[in-house]
Design a protein around this motif. Structure first.
Motif, PDB file in Angstrom:
ATOM      1  N   ASP A  35       0.878  -1.172   0.000  1.00 52.10           N
ATOM      2  CA  ASP A  35       0.000   0.000   0.000  1.00 52.10           C
ATOM      3  C   ASP A  35       0.916   1.224   0.000  1.00 52.10           C
ATOM      4  OD1 ASP A  35      -1.806   1.991   0.360  1.00 52.10           O
ATOM      5  OD2 ASP A  35      -2.697   1.210   2.202  1.00 52.10           O
ATOM      6  N   THR A  42      -3.513   1.859   6.213  1.00 54.15           N
ATOM      7  CA  THR A  42      -2.576   0.736   6.057  1.00 54.15           C
ATOM      8  C   THR A  42      -1.386   1.134   5.173  1.00 54.15           C
ATOM      9  OG1 THR A  42      -3.967  -0.044   4.263  1.00 54.15           O
ATOM     10  CG2 THR A  42      -4.285  -1.090   6.414  1.00 54.15           C
ATOM     11  N   CYS A  45       1.868  -1.037   4.373  1.00 55.17           N
ATOM     12  CA  CYS A  45       1.658  -2.473   4.561  1.00 55.17           C
ATOM     13  C   CYS A  45       1.917  -3.188   3.229  1.00 55.17           C
ATOM     14  CB  CYS A  45       0.235  -2.762   5.039  1.00 55.17           C
ATOM     15  SG  CYS A  45      -0.090  -4.529   5.216  1.00 55.17           S
ATOM     16  N   TYR A  50      -3.920  -8.699   3.372  1.00 54.96           N
ATOM     17  CA  TYR A  50      -4.463  -7.995   4.541  1.00 54.96           C
ATOM     18  C   TYR A  50      -5.080  -6.653   4.146  1.00 54.96           C
ATOM     19  CZ  TYR A  50      -4.663  -5.383   8.897  1.00 54.96           C
ATOM     20  OH  TYR A  50      -5.098  -4.607   9.944  1.00 54.96           O
ATOM     21  N   TRP A  51      -4.265  -5.783   3.514  1.00 54.87           N
ATOM     22  CA  TRP A  51      -4.744  -4.409   3.320  1.00 54.87           C
ATOM     23  C   TRP A  51      -5.668  -4.262   2.111  1.00 54.87           C
ATOM     24  CZ3 TRP A  51      -3.928  -1.466  -1.037  1.00 54.87           C
ATOM     25  CH2 TRP A  51      -2.901  -1.858  -1.901  1.00 54.87           C
ATOM     26  N   ARG A  54      -8.332  -8.035   2.155  1.00 53.91           N
ATOM     27  CA  ARG A  54      -8.981  -8.114   3.475  1.00 53.91           C
ATOM     28  C   ARG A  54      -9.392  -9.531   3.837  1.00 53.91           C
ATOM     29  NH1 ARG A  54     -11.441  -2.153   3.422  1.00 53.91           N
ATOM     30  NH2 ARG A  54      -9.800  -1.334   2.133  1.00 53.91           N
ATOM     31  N   ASP A  57      -6.871 -11.360   9.245  1.00 51.50           N
ATOM     32  CA  ASP A  57      -7.033 -10.426  10.363  1.00 51.50           C
ATOM     33  C   ASP A  57      -5.691  -9.951  10.912  1.00 51.50           C
ATOM     34  OD1 ASP A  57      -6.472 -12.971  11.256  1.00 51.50           O
ATOM     35  OD2 ASP A  57      -7.565 -12.744  13.133  1.00 51.50           O
TER      36      ASP A  57
ATOM     37  N   LEU B   2     -11.228  -3.144   7.363  1.00 51.52           N
ATOM     38  CA  LEU B   2     -10.241  -4.222   7.414  1.00 51.52           C
ATOM     39  C   LEU B   2     -10.790  -5.432   8.170  1.00 51.52           C
ATOM     40  CD1 LEU B   2      -7.057  -2.140   8.245  1.00 51.52           C
ATOM     41  CD2 LEU B   2      -7.474  -3.381   6.124  1.00 51.52           C
ATOM     42  N   THR B   4     -10.798  -8.059  11.026  1.00 55.03           N
ATOM     43  CA  THR B   4     -10.252  -8.164  12.385  1.00 55.03           C
ATOM     44  C   THR B   4     -10.513  -9.578  12.878  1.00 55.03           C
ATOM     45  OG1 THR B   4     -12.327  -7.530  13.394  1.00 55.03           O
ATOM     46  CG2 THR B   4     -10.799  -5.737  12.869  1.00 55.03           C
ATOM     47  N   TYR B  46     -15.291  -0.056  -0.452  1.00 56.00           N
ATOM     48  CA  TYR B  46     -14.374  -1.161  -0.669  1.00 56.00           C
ATOM     49  C   TYR B  46     -14.637  -1.735  -2.051  1.00 56.00           C
ATOM     50  CZ  TYR B  46     -12.207  -5.610  -0.868  1.00 56.00           C
ATOM     51  OH  TYR B  46     -11.455  -6.666  -1.300  1.00 56.00           O
TER      52      TYR B  46
END
Lengths: 327, 59
Positions: A35, A42, A45, A50-51, A54, A57, B2, B4, B46
């Motif tokens: 990113d 983020t 990252c 992850y960023w 998604r 976690d 994001l 979690t 998103y």
């Protein structure tokens, strides 16, 4: 089309510039994993799962070693390197390390797979890449705040180890030695000396740096590469020089004339070889690796998955720089 | 938004219980699309569009 498909006689002579070409090949891919938007939550990252997607976690800390790859691309002077001297590369390197600082557990350790994992592997390798980046991009004068913030990570590394796995022990040694060199921190310097003694003592008589109780040629070259980087910090360390020579001798019979290596007999079944230590030792194995890269019989950084391609590309950069500096 | 640990656990619990039903999956998908895309401002949405690095970014 890979040159493995060509008859051996018609293959071009192996050249060291292939190391740089293959390292550079991975840079746009790794930049795409990161990113690069400094204003994003983020930002920095480098774990795209992850960023961006998604799916996870927790961001894998090992991806942040991309910061070192960006620094090497920024700092490696060569006509074919379009990244050299481009300020954005240095900025993205710093952004990656800022994210790394923010993602640590309270005790300074980092995670790879699940929250609060406290991975010795991820903490060692990423911390080593962090100090190496700083050495390359201005030293303590430019990175004073980051070095201060990162101290708990090195204190955690000083207290933890994984003696079964030589490559991780070597990475933690490089991290501790690098931090001590940058900051003059005496406690961390003592921890680095202890880690050095633990690793060198654990080397077998024949030169093996054991991975879960046996020799693994791929991991042996990773450990050797890390030790060769430590030797840059302390070129007068004779014991380390001898350990590296012995480590090279034990893998010599296991690597063929075109860099081929039977992964089935490796303790961790690795298929790849890291070339930097072989370059720094001026090993007779290096021409075989270069020949294998040209022939398509040796794994290239871009053939590895997202998690490992940057670490291998870093080694290719280092190998190229080592040879270029001496030619 | 994001992922979690809490969200991941909740999603997996749904996946192995109500999520066995194709109808329930469809409903959840519709609710998520509405919450994450439909109701968000354009720049906060998103969108799984893959943007990679281009050399022009170096300038």
């Amino acid at each position: 089309m890979y040159s493995a498909l060509q008859p051996a006689k018609s293959r071009p002579e192996a050249s060291t510039s292939i190391l740089l070409e293959l390292a550079l090949d991975t840079v746009p891919r790794v930049l795409g994993l990161c990113d690069r938007n400094a204003g994003s939550v983020t930002g920095g990252c480098c774990d795209r799962n992850y960023w961006h997607y998604r799916l996870l976690d927790v961001a894998n800390a090992r991806f942040q070693e991309a910061g070192y790859l960006f620094a090497l691309a920024y700092d490696t002077a060569a006509p074919q390197n379009a990244f050299c001297g481009r300020q954005r590369m240095a900025d993205w390197a710093r952004l990656a390390w800022r994210f790394w600082l923010g993602q640590r557990n309270r005790d300074g350790s980092l995670s790879e797979v699940y929250p609060n994992e406290r991975s010795f592997c991820a903490t060692s390798f990423s911390a080593a890449a962090f100090t190496e980046t700083i050495r390359l991009l201005g030293g303590a004068a430019e990175w004073g705040r980051e070095l201060e913030l990162s101290r708990p990570t090195f204190q955690w590394l000083a207290k933890n180890e994984n003696v079964e796995v030589a490559n991780q022990m070597a990475a933690s040694w490089l991290a501790l030695a690098g931090y001590a060199r940058l900051t003059g921190d005496e406690a961390i310097a003592r921890a680095a000396q202890k880690r050095r003694a633990r690793l060198l003592l654990s080397q077998w008589e024949d030169g093996t740096l054991a991975e879960y109780g046996g020799l693994d040629v791929g991991y042996q070259t990773i450990t050797m590469s890390t030790m060769a980087r430590i030797l840059c910090l302390d070129p007068e360390d004779r014991e380390l020089q001898v350990a590296l020579r012995k480590a090279e001798a034990v893998i010599r019979p296991r690597i063929g004339p075109e860099g081929e290596c039977d992964s089935r007999v490796n303790s961790r079944a690795t298929q790849y070889i890291y070339p930097y230590a072989l370059a720094s030792l001026r090993s007779s194995l290096l021409p075989s690796i270069l020949s294998g890269l040209t022939a398509g019989t040796v794994l290239r950084p871009s053939w590895l998955d997202d998690r490992y391609c940057h670490a291998m590309a870093v080694d290719y950069f280092l190998a190229y720089r080592e040879i270029a500096a001496c030619s | 938004m994001l992922m979690t640990t809490g969200r991941l656990i909740a999603l997996r619990l749904f996946n192995i219980s109500l999520g066995r039903s194709a109808w329930a999956n469809k409903v959840l998908r519709r609710l998520l699309v509405r919450a994450l895309i439909g109701r968000q401002k354009r720049d906060a949405r998103y969108m799984a569009s893959s943007r990679f690095f281009q050399m022009s970014e170096l300038n």
